[in-house]
Design an enzyme around this catalytic site. Structure first.
Site, short mmCIF file in Angstrom:
data_model
loop_
_atom_site.label_atom_id
_atom_site.label_comp_id
_atom_site.label_asym_id
_atom_site.label_seq_id
_atom_site.Cartn_x
_atom_site.Cartn_y
_atom_site.Cartn_z
N GLU A 184 -24.99 -7.39 24.95
CA GLU A 184 -23.97 -7.48 25.83
C GLU A 184 -24.21 -7.46 27.29
O GLU A 184 -23.68 -6.79 28.15
CB GLU A 184 -22.94 -6.10 25.71
CG GLU A 184 -22.63 -6.08 24.16
CD GLU A 184 -21.41 -5.20 24.19
OE1 GLU A 184 -21.22 -4.30 25.22
OE2 GLU A 184 -20.59 -5.17 23.07
N GLU A 251 -20.51 -7.40 16.05
CA GLU A 251 -19.72 -6.01 15.88
C GLU A 251 -18.52 -6.34 15.70
O GLU A 251 -17.45 -6.60 16.29
CB GLU A 251 -19.86 -5.39 17.00
CG GLU A 251 -21.17 -4.88 17.57
CD GLU A 251 -21.25 -4.07 18.82
OE1 GLU A 251 -20.30 -3.70 19.30
OE2 GLU A 251 -22.54 -3.79 18.95
C1 LIG Z 1 -13.69 -6.74 12.63
O1 LIG Z 1 -13.22 -6.66 11.27
C2 LIG Z 1 -12.12 -6.59 11.12
C3 LIG Z 1 -12.10 -6.23 9.68
O2 LIG Z 1 -12.61 -4.95 9.62
C4 LIG Z 1 -11.31 -7.69 11.47
O3 LIG Z 1 -10.07 -7.56 11.64
C5 LIG Z 1 -11.84 -8.03 13.23
O4 LIG Z 1 -11.13 -9.26 13.48
C6 LIG Z 1 -13.25 -8.01 13.15
N1 LIG Z 1 -13.45 -8.19 14.60
C7 LIG Z 1 -14.40 -8.45 15.06
C8 LIG Z 1 -14.87 -8.78 16.51
O5 LIG Z 1 -15.61 -8.58 14.16
#
Ligand SMILES: *C1O[C@H](CO)[C@@H](O)[C@H](O)[C@H]1NC(C)=O
Ligand SMILES: *[C@@H]1O[C@H](CO)[C@@H](O)[C@H](O)[C@H]1NC(C)=O
Ligand SMILES: *[C@@H]1O[C@H](CO)[C@@H](O)[C@H](O)[C@H]1NC(C)=O
Ligand SMILES: *[C@@H]1O[C@H](CO)[C@@H](O)[C@H](O)[C@H]1NC(C)=O
Ligand SMILES: *[C@@H]1O[C@H](CO)[C@@H](O)[C@H](O)[C@H]1NC(C)=O
Ligand SMILES: *[C@@H]1O[C@H](CO)[C@@H](O)[C@H](O)[C@H]1NC(C)=O
Ligand SMILES: *[C@@H]1O[C@H](CO)[C@@H](O)[C@H](O)[C@H]1NC(C)=O
Ligand SMILES: *[C@@H]1O[C@H](CO)[C@@H](O)[C@H](O)[C@H]1NC(C)=O
Ligand SMILES: *[C@@H]1O[C@H](CO)[C@@H](O)[C@H](O)[C@H]1NC(C)=O
Ligand SMILES: *[C@@H]1O[C@H](CO)[C@@H](O)[C@H](O)[C@H]1NC(C)=O
Length: 850
Positions: A184, A251
């Site tokens: 980051e 992430e």
């Molecule tokens: C992370 O995972 C969730 C599901 O757990 C999803 O809804 C979300 O958009 C994801 N976001 C990122 C940044 O990965």
């Protein structure tokens, strides 16, 4: 691990000569990674090895695999490994090789985020504090010292992994498929002088390590050379990169950063699943749940202000228990995605089709054959939609994606949660007195009788303890500069001489000590008496504390505590701590006495810390009192007691509700800091993180919080493996006052299960209620069962307009006295009565695990 660097270099050279022809590098193109020449979709879960114990690792990894992940991701925690320049630690929770091997033995891949700056809500973002005190050092920029130590550490870790043959490029079984450098940094590039130059250097230095697997930089959209920039966010479907690099979500946030000041964060399962499905729909190929298991910031490892719990609302909870429905719902999502993997990855270009104004379909493969996959999304955040796709009609709930692995049948919809939810309780058990050695008789009596606990007490001296001050200075100094993080605490002590004839001693003036200070918490004492307490977070807070002085010499002592060093932010290593200005105010002539430039004496930490009285072998280094009544609400006090291991095998949380702030140890292991700080009562909260929160619409951290006005962390995880059968030494250091007799061990226990599944739950004709108690326990009571139109949520289900009177007996027959059971939600098991047509029935069940 004290092997020298040169031995590693030699070993790794020899190894690179020996690597057989079977080894293949991990490569990538704009679509995906290639591992052993095959494209892969990566479903990864973050598990940070020092945030659990080696005894927990295998089970955590196994649960992640069972939940459908094929990869584990972890940071490498530099300040846990290089404790002094060139002195390395890979023991216990820091046994990185053991952790990677466990992932390997589970047949999973691993992404190693070496960093070495990791943020991660970890003390100092993972960078050793000693590096800050090497003159001329600045972190994460074009700085020779920083670059030297960073490269040295990264090389050490890469060589260690090479030596153990853990890179996928070193043979078919090597689990490491990607490595990360920096973290980051993009938003700092403009802030840090020569930031871009530094990032390019970091990328080149990483590439020169020749690991044979790709390097990534998260949140770095223009990552240098072959290094892949990746996305960290709640959603990453719109994340775009250069076309020759795959779309990677490093992430996927399952929750949000837990601090001592805010209520607890949650993310509903339906929204998590939606975001992941959207990411794969839009061409993503690597997703990672941050965190899959958050774990615990044991000891003093937590970053500035973060709670000791790092639960993160992950699919596995802090204590290592599966969190339902999140774990179950995402497992079903992963199964659905796996059914689609081959077609998705072997289609050159998917086709996007318009199926509505806020709906989008994506088709891979050949619609006229079985090799066809479709994802149908409805990203309207309020309205359900009915869409037509290839002449068939589909109902898609708002903010959801339906997955059709054959372009015909929906096997999964992200909003339709059929997984059970579980009600988890913290069941208290009194602390039980124990002899120091197993087999001895306690207190000359019978150990099964109701002997009182024998609490022993040691009270710290306020101010300068021991022979002399650590530093004497005319003025206030920065806390970190004095303590070098050897302790959370620094005593600041000065004195004032008061003449009995002073005006203010006679005219009844109410004097106050006005203290301006930074991070995080402060207590002031006059002549050994606690005056007050206060918080300051990242800003100059001013406390005004009433103070009464006596004639003669008055000793003023200020105890400042840092609840973890910051873990991120520009120039975070230069933040100041402690009082910057101290004044005595309230004189009738209107002036204030500035004490800031007085003669201050400084003492680092507590005497009990220095003498390590929390360790079994050195607890006798001070004289403990055995009072007839345990003192309560007494500041700067140590308490110790010898206790039995709690019964059963459930994970244990130390219930600190009636304590204030401090730290706790069991058998010499530091459980962590505790602080019964309450979050604001009037903040935005929901009643229940999962069911009480609308999954629809964009997620933001404050959306689904629970526990407004309650302590932000009440229970503190003690790993079972830290207990002995008896003679456990529990030591508490309390800063401001509490009641240790109210402390108990609470067992984390799944007490009830709930499920509510509609008869048309996908795949059609296979709607099932599936209930599963934890291992070795069985369903001993069906508290509610209704096939029909039940209403309410887990714990408050009610029979609706229609209810099949046989529901309870059908469910009891299928489930009672079983560890797990499954009931098909259909007319094969239940009666729909007079209801016909479009009314959809559902089965709602609540069951107790015995
Ligand atoms: C992370 O995972 C969730 C599901 O757990 C999803 O809804 C979300 O958009 C994801 N976001 C990122 C940044 O990965
Ligand atoms: C794998 O990568 C290493 C290091 O980058 C390189 O030296 C080697 O030639 C590559 N091997 C194959 C089989 O591509
Ligand atoms: C849909 O219906 C149209 C008109 O009846 C027909 O021409 C077409 O082949 C059908 N498509 C599919 C995929 O069944
Ligand atoms: C610590 O304090 C000394 C004396 O004021 C100062 O010279 C030094 O720069 C400080 N070091 C850091 C890292 O802040
Ligand atoms: C806090 O106040 C002190 C004294 O006025 C000042 O020296 C310091 O720069 C301030 N720090 C911040 C972060 O505002
Ligand atoms: C105000 O009163 C204080 C306390 O008696 C004394 O120390 C101080 O000198 C006085 N200041 C002035 C300006 O008189
Ligand atoms: C400051 O206080 C210390 C401890 O009381 C004392 O030894 C020292 O002489 C004092 N220094 C000055 C400059 O007053
Ligand atoms: C504490 O006591 C132990 C055992 O008597 C002794 O070896 C050790 O040096 C003491 N520790 C400290 C820090 O004084
Ligand atoms: C456990 O501790 C909590 C908090 O002090 C207290 O409310 C509760 O009564 C205790 N329970 C038992 C069984 O000791
Ligand atoms: C379940 O019981 C078996 C056999 O008694 C035992 O080995 C296992 O450890 C138990 N599992 C748990 C989680 O208690």
């Amino acid at each position: 691990m004290k092997t020298t660097l040169s031995v590693f270099l030699l070993l790794s050279f020899l190894l690179s000569m020996m690597v057989g022809v079977s080894s293949k590098n991990v490569t990538y193109d704009g679509r995906s990674l290639f591992i052993n020449d095959r494209r892969h979709l990566i479903i990864s879960g973050s598990i940070h090895y020092p945030r659990s114990t080696p005894e927990m690792w295998s089970e955590l990894v196994r649960l992640a695999k069972e939940g459908g992940a094929n990869t584990i991701k972890t940071y490498v925690f530099w300040n846990g490994h290089e404790i002094k320049p060139g002195v390395y630690n890979f023991e216990g929770r820091f046994d990185l090789v053991k952790f990677v091997r466990i992932v390997q033995e589970a047949g999973m891949f691993l992404i190693l985020r070496i960093g070495p700056f990791v943020a991660g809500e970890w003390n100092f973002g993972g960078i050793p504090v000693w590096l800050h005190f090497i003159p001329g050092t600045s972190f994460r920029t074009e700085n020779d010292n920083f670059k030297y130590y960073m490269e040295k550490f990264m090389t050490y870790i890469v060589n260690l992994m090479k030596q153990e043959k853990l890179f996928a490029s070193q043979g078919e079984k090597g689990p490491i498929i990607m490595t990360q450098v920096e973290n980051e940094f993009e938003y700092l590039e403009q802030i840090y002088p020569e930031g871009k130059k530094y990032v390019n250097w970091a990328g080149e230095m990483a590439i020169s390590q020749h690991t044979g697997v790709p390097w990534i930089m998260c949140r770095e959209s223009d990552a240098p050379g072959p290094v892949i920039g990746t996305c960290n966010d709640f959603y990453c479907d719109d994340f775009q990169l250069a076309s020759d690099k795959p779309k990677i979500w490093t992430e996927n946030w399952t929750g949000w950063l837990p601090t001592y000041w805010a209520p607890n964060y949650h993310r509903p399962s339906g929204d998590s699943a939606f975001a992941v499905a959207r990411f794969f729909q839009k061409g993503g190929s690597v997703v990672n749940y941050y965190m899959y298991h958050g774990g615990t910031n044991f000891g003093r490892t937590g970053g500035g202000g973060f709670t000791t719990s790092y639960d993160f609302d992950g699919p596995i909870d802090e204590y290592g228990l599966v969190r339902f429905p999140k774990w179950g719902h995402l497992k079903e999502l992963h199964e659905a995605i796996k059914l689609c993997e081959n077609v998705i990855l072997n289609t050159e270009q998917p086709t996007n089709i318009a199926i509505g104004p806020s709906q989008e379909g994506t088709v891979w493969g050949d619609p006229s054959s079985k090799n066809c996959v479709a994802f149908l999304a409805n990203y309207d955040n309020t309205n359900d939609a009915t869409v037509v796709f290839q002449n068939a009609s589909y109902d898609i709930p708002a903010w959801s994606v339906s997955i059709l692995p054959d372009c015909k049948n929906v096997v999964f919809n992200t909003a339709k949660v059929s997984s059970q939810s579980s009600v988890v309780e913290m069941v208290p058990e009194d602390l039980k007195p124990s002899p120091e050695k197993c087999g001895e008789v306690q207190f000359g009596g019978d150990s099964s009788s109701n002997n009182p606990l024998k609490w022993e007490v040691f009270v710290e001296k306020t101010g300068i303890w021991g022979e002399e001050a650590d530093l004497v200075y005319n003025g206030l100094v920065d806390q970190l500069n004095v303590t070098k993080d050897a302790s959370d605490y620094l005593w600041y002590t000065t004195s004032i001489d008061v003449d009995a004839n002073e005006e203010f001693m006679k005219d009844g003036s109410q004097l106050a000590l006005a203290i301006q200070f930074q991070s995080h918490h402060l207590h002031a004492f006059v002549n050994g008496e606690l005056l007050n307490k206060g918080n300051a977070v990242g800003e100059n807070a001013t406390l005004r504390i009433p103070i009464a002085l006596k004639a003669g010499r008055n000793e003023i002592s200020v105890l400042n505590s840092i609840v973890g060093l910051p873990s991120a932010g520009a120039f975070f290593e230069w933040i100041n701590y402690g009082p910057s200005n101290v004044k005595l105010e309230g004189f009738s002539n209107g002036t204030a006495m500035d004490l800031s430039t007085s003669n201050w004496s400084y003492k680092i930490g507590m005497e009990g810390e220095k003498l390590e009285i929390y360790k079994p072998e050195s607890t006798g280094n001070v004289t403990w009192n055995v009072p007839s009544e345990v003192p309560k609400m007494q500041p700067v006090t140590w308490y110790k007691v010898i206790v039995e291991e709690p019964s059963g095998d459930e994970p244990i949380g130390l219930d600190m509700l009636n304590m204030g702030k401090g730290s706790a140890w069991l058998n010499g292991q530091q459980i962590g800091r505790y602080w019964l700080q309450r979050s604001g009562e009037h903040e935005q909260c929901v009643s229940h993180g999962e069911e009480g929160c609308d999954y629809r619409g964009y997620m933001y951290p404050e959306k689904c919080r629970t526990g407004c006005g309650e302590p932000t962390q009440r229970w503190y995880h003690i790993p079972r493996s830290w207990f002995k059968p008896c003679g456990n030494l529990l030591v508490i250091f309390e800063e401001e006052g509490g009641d240790p007799t109210a402390i108990n061990f609470s067992k984390r226990r799944t007490s009830r299960l709930c499920a509510s599944v509609a008869e048309d739950h996908p795949p059609l004709g296979q709607a099932m209620v599936h209930l599963r108690c934890p291992e070795n326990r069985s369903i001993d009571n069906i508290l509610f069962a209704s096939f029909g139109t039940p209403t309410g949520n887990c714990g408050s289900f009610k029979v609706g307009d229609y209810h099949d009177v046989n529901s309870l007996s059908v469910v009891e027959k299928a489930c009672l006295w079983k560890n797990e059971c499954a009931i098909q939600v259909s007319e094969a098991n239940f009666n729909k009565g007079g209801f016909t047509g479009s009314t959809k029935m559902r089965l709602a069940v609540e069951a107790a695990c015995g």
